[in-house]
Design an enzyme around this catalytic site. Structure first.
Site, PDB file in Angstrom:
ATOM      1  N   GLU A 435      38.677  64.231 101.558  1.00  0.00           N
ATOM      2  CA  GLU A 435      40.095  64.563 101.461  1.00  0.00           C
ATOM      3  C   GLU A 435      40.972  63.511 102.128  1.00  0.00           C
ATOM      4  OE1 GLU A 435      40.667  68.496 103.138  1.00  0.00           O
ATOM      5  OE2 GLU A 435      39.256  68.131 104.754  1.00  0.00           O
ATOM      6  N   ASP A 459      44.570  67.960 100.461  1.00  0.00           N
ATOM      7  CA  ASP A 459      44.842  66.912 101.450  1.00  0.00           C
ATOM      8  C   ASP A 459      44.743  65.527 100.834  1.00  0.00           C
ATOM      9  OD1 ASP A 459      45.553  68.030 103.970  1.00  0.00           O
ATOM     10  OD2 ASP A 459      43.550  68.886 104.085  1.00  0.00           O
TER      11      ASP A 459
HETATM   12  C1  PEP Z   1      41.958  70.638 100.589  1.00  0.00           C
HETATM   13  O1  PEP Z   1      42.523  69.916 101.407  1.00  0.00           O
HETATM   14  O2  PEP Z   1      41.993  70.452  99.350  1.00  0.00           O
HETATM   15  C2  PEP Z   1      41.224  71.818 101.042  1.00  0.00           C
HETATM   16  C3  PEP Z   1      40.513  72.558 100.216  1.00  0.00           C
HETATM   17  O3  PEP Z   1      41.343  72.155 102.350  1.00  0.00           O
HETATM   18  P1  PEP Z   1      42.600  72.972 102.956  1.00  0.00           P
HETATM   19  O4  PEP Z   1      43.456  73.412 101.811  1.00  0.00           O
HETATM   20  O5  PEP Z   1      42.013  74.084 103.717  1.00  0.00           O
HETATM   21  O6  PEP Z   1      43.240  71.912 103.800  1.00  0.00           O
HETATM   22 MG    MG Z   2      42.054  70.085 103.486  1.00  0.00          MG
END
Ligand code: PEP
Ligand code: MG
Length: 586
Positions: A435, A459
């Protein structure tokens, strides 16, 4: 017709008459009381407090029984606040020493706490200030004898539009009559938003000021898929939505059947579709929809909903519930992803004030700095691993060193458990979230060391395009269809293929049916999405062949603007699944 836009926190499109709940600015009739009434007034305050504490405990029990202990824990935090000796002393002092009325004293003391939190400028703390306002309202209601009877005595279906709904009000909404709700206040991580998702009713928060122009009874359309509230829709819009709802019912029936059908393309390619969860209770939402397991368990919510740091056994109990409910299906437990917009009050002191919390001490960076906390969680994951098919995943990895350090700590924990004679799964698969762009650039190097990748597009998009994922001012830049994002996903898929490692996409991109043909055409075979999206995703997969997906992904990859990519994918989805597009209205 007026249209307001906010943050969509629970999907679905509904329409109906609006019930408006104002900001509930209680009018406090008396600021002072006479000196000889002080004892009586103190008694009145304590009686109100006792009543409120009983109410909160009752909420805790009802919500725990209905939704599970994690949701009930929201109210333990409220109870702790209500019983805080400092707070009680301050209210008593105002009544006794300044002859203030209990109503005035309660409001003055609680508001000063809430304001201090709000002034800290941190979104999470601002949302905790809402919990204090909730307590203030409860006490004032008790002292003044007012209540939001409107919500309790519903006899017809309504859409609730409120300045804010407290967690207690949200958790006890009568879903027979409340079709959906929208609030002026609130953010993605507010307890109200979390509870809306768990209740599975369409909901929008963070609309900004809009109540002033609505008096109640007007027709409202609440579009929880796109975060839109349409007040007094014109006849054309009403007709369109009604038509949409009729078709939506048919579609829901059809989608309801998807639970038992495999996610298999027309040419026989099986695709894995798992669910993303925040709380153990959500596993049932995944199973009901025929998920292939839990592809992302966001364990930080264990911290965010509690009032103390979870112990090893808190972690263990939560993981066991998920793992056991899944039987042999895989469960990917992601280690804590705290920080940025997800800061639990109890860890506040570890977060320095910073201009860019999204770029600061969050996620795996925090776990590596706080080894005892990290080890507690890893011990619980390993212990739970013997009860099913568990995988462990590290979030926000940005360097190889970070991954190696995290893995080393995991190995240390394994040794400890071995010394103590505690059983665990030694070959537990160890994966990482992709990410951060640096992780993509070094995907081949990482692929040699990990067992699996999971691409967190939420992210990845914000770090690649340098735009805050929760800032509406840059929403036009924040796009899953940006060519740079497509290229990064391709890079990860290639690197993983070279080293025979699996890849899942678990960001919101994989919950959006438009992107399914593209992702499958690129070679992706595993998705993890919000439970509510799973039936739609299955339908797209079942209407598609891999050769068609490859053609779609090749064309999409030749386009150089996000808007063109998304427009093209929308067109392809309309062709493949016309009912889905019509009813959901992407
Ligand atoms: C993301 O960043 O795509 C993810 C799944 O993590 P979160 O949304 O919990 O940051
Ligand atoms: Mg994330």
């Amino acid at each position: 017709m007026k249209v307001y836009t906010g943050i969509a926190v629970s999907p679905g499109v509904v329409s109906g008459p609006v019930l408006v709940l104002g900001s509930e600015n209680f009018r406090i009739p008396r600021k002072y009381v006479s000196r000889d009434a002080i004892d009586d007034e103190l008694h009145r305050f304590h009686a109100a407090l006792e009543h409120v504490c009983r109410d909160i405990k009752n909420n805790e029990q009802v919500v725990s029984a209905q939704l599970g202990a994690q949701y009930g824990a929201i109210f333990s935090a409220h109870l702790q606040m209500a019983q805080d000796p400092r707070l009680i002393r301050e209210v008593e002092a105002l009544i006794r020493e300044q002859t203030r009325s209990p109503e005035f004293a309660v409001s003055r003391v609680l508001r000063s706490y809430a304001e201090q939190l709000e002034k800290m400028g941190d979104r999470y703390l601002c949302e905790r200030a809402l919990d204090i306002f909730d307590l203030e309202k409860r006490l004032l209601r008790q002292l003044l004898g007012e209540s939001r009877e409107e919500l309790r005595n519903l006899t017809e279906a309504v859409i609730v539009l409120a300045h804010d709904l407290t967690p207690s009000e949200t958790a006890t909404l009568d879903t027979r009559f409340v079709l959906g709700f929208a609030t002026e206040a609130g953010g993605r991580t507010s307890h109200t938003a979390i509870l809306a998702g768990a209740l599975e009713i369409p909901a929008i928060v963070g609309l900004g000021r809009c109540l002033a122009g609505v008096s109640g009874g007007e027709t409202v359309i609440l579009d929880g898929d796109n975060g839109r509230v349409i007040i007094d829709p014109d006849s054309e819009t009403v007709a369109r939505v009604q038509d949409m709802q009729v078709r939506s019912e048919k579609t829901s029936k059809r989608l309801g059947l998807m639970g038992s059908l495999p996610a298999e393309t027309q040419d026989g390619q099986r695709v894995t579709i798992c669910g993303n969860i925040e709380f153990p209770e959500e596993v049932r939402h995944c199973i009901k929809r025929g998920a292939d397991g839990v592809g992302l368990y966001r364990t930080e919510f264990l911290f965010l909903s509690g009032n103390r740091e979870p112990s090893e056994s808190d972690h263990y109990d939560a993981y066991c519930r998920v793992v056991e409910a899944c039987g042999n299906l895989p469960v990917v437990i992601r280690t804590l992803d705290i920080g940025a917009d997800k800061v639990p009050q109890l860890l506040e002191s570890q977060f320095s004030k910073t201009q860019n919390p999204m770029l600061g001490l969050r996620s795996i960076r925090l776990s590596l700095l706080n080894t005892p906390m990290f080890k507690r969680q890893l011990r619980a994951i390993l212990r739970a691993s013997i009860h099913g098919n568990v995988r462990v995943m590290f979030p926000l990895i940005s360097t190889l060193l970070e991954f190696r350090q995290a893995k080393m700590i995991l190995m240390d924990v394994m040794e400890d458990l071995e010394d103590e004679g505690i059983p665990f799964q030694r070959n537990i698969p160890i994966g990482m979230m992709v990410e951060v762009p640096s992780a993509v650039i070094l995907a081949e190097e990482f692929a040699r060391e990990v067992d699996f990748f999971s691409i967190g597009t939420n992210d990845l998009i914000q770090y690649t395009l340098a735009c805050d994922r929760s800032d509406p001012a840059v929403a036009n830049l924040y796009r899953s269809g940006d060519p740079s994002i497509l290229r990064l996903i391709q890079m990860v898929l290639r690197a993983a293929e070279k080293y025979g490692k699996s890849v899942t996409v678990c960001g919101q991109m994989s919950s959006d049916p438009r992107f399914i043909p593209l992702l499958l055409g690129m070679g992706l075979r595993s998705l993890s999405a919000t439970p509510q999206a799973i039936p739609r995703l299955k339908e797209v997969v079942r209407n598609l062949s891999i050769s068609e997906a490859v053609r779609i992904s090749q064309h999409a990859s030749s386009l150089d603007l996000a808007r063109d990519v998304e427009h093209y994918l929308q067109g392809e989805l309309s062709r493949l699944c016309p009912d889905l597009v019509d009813t959901v209205g992407f």
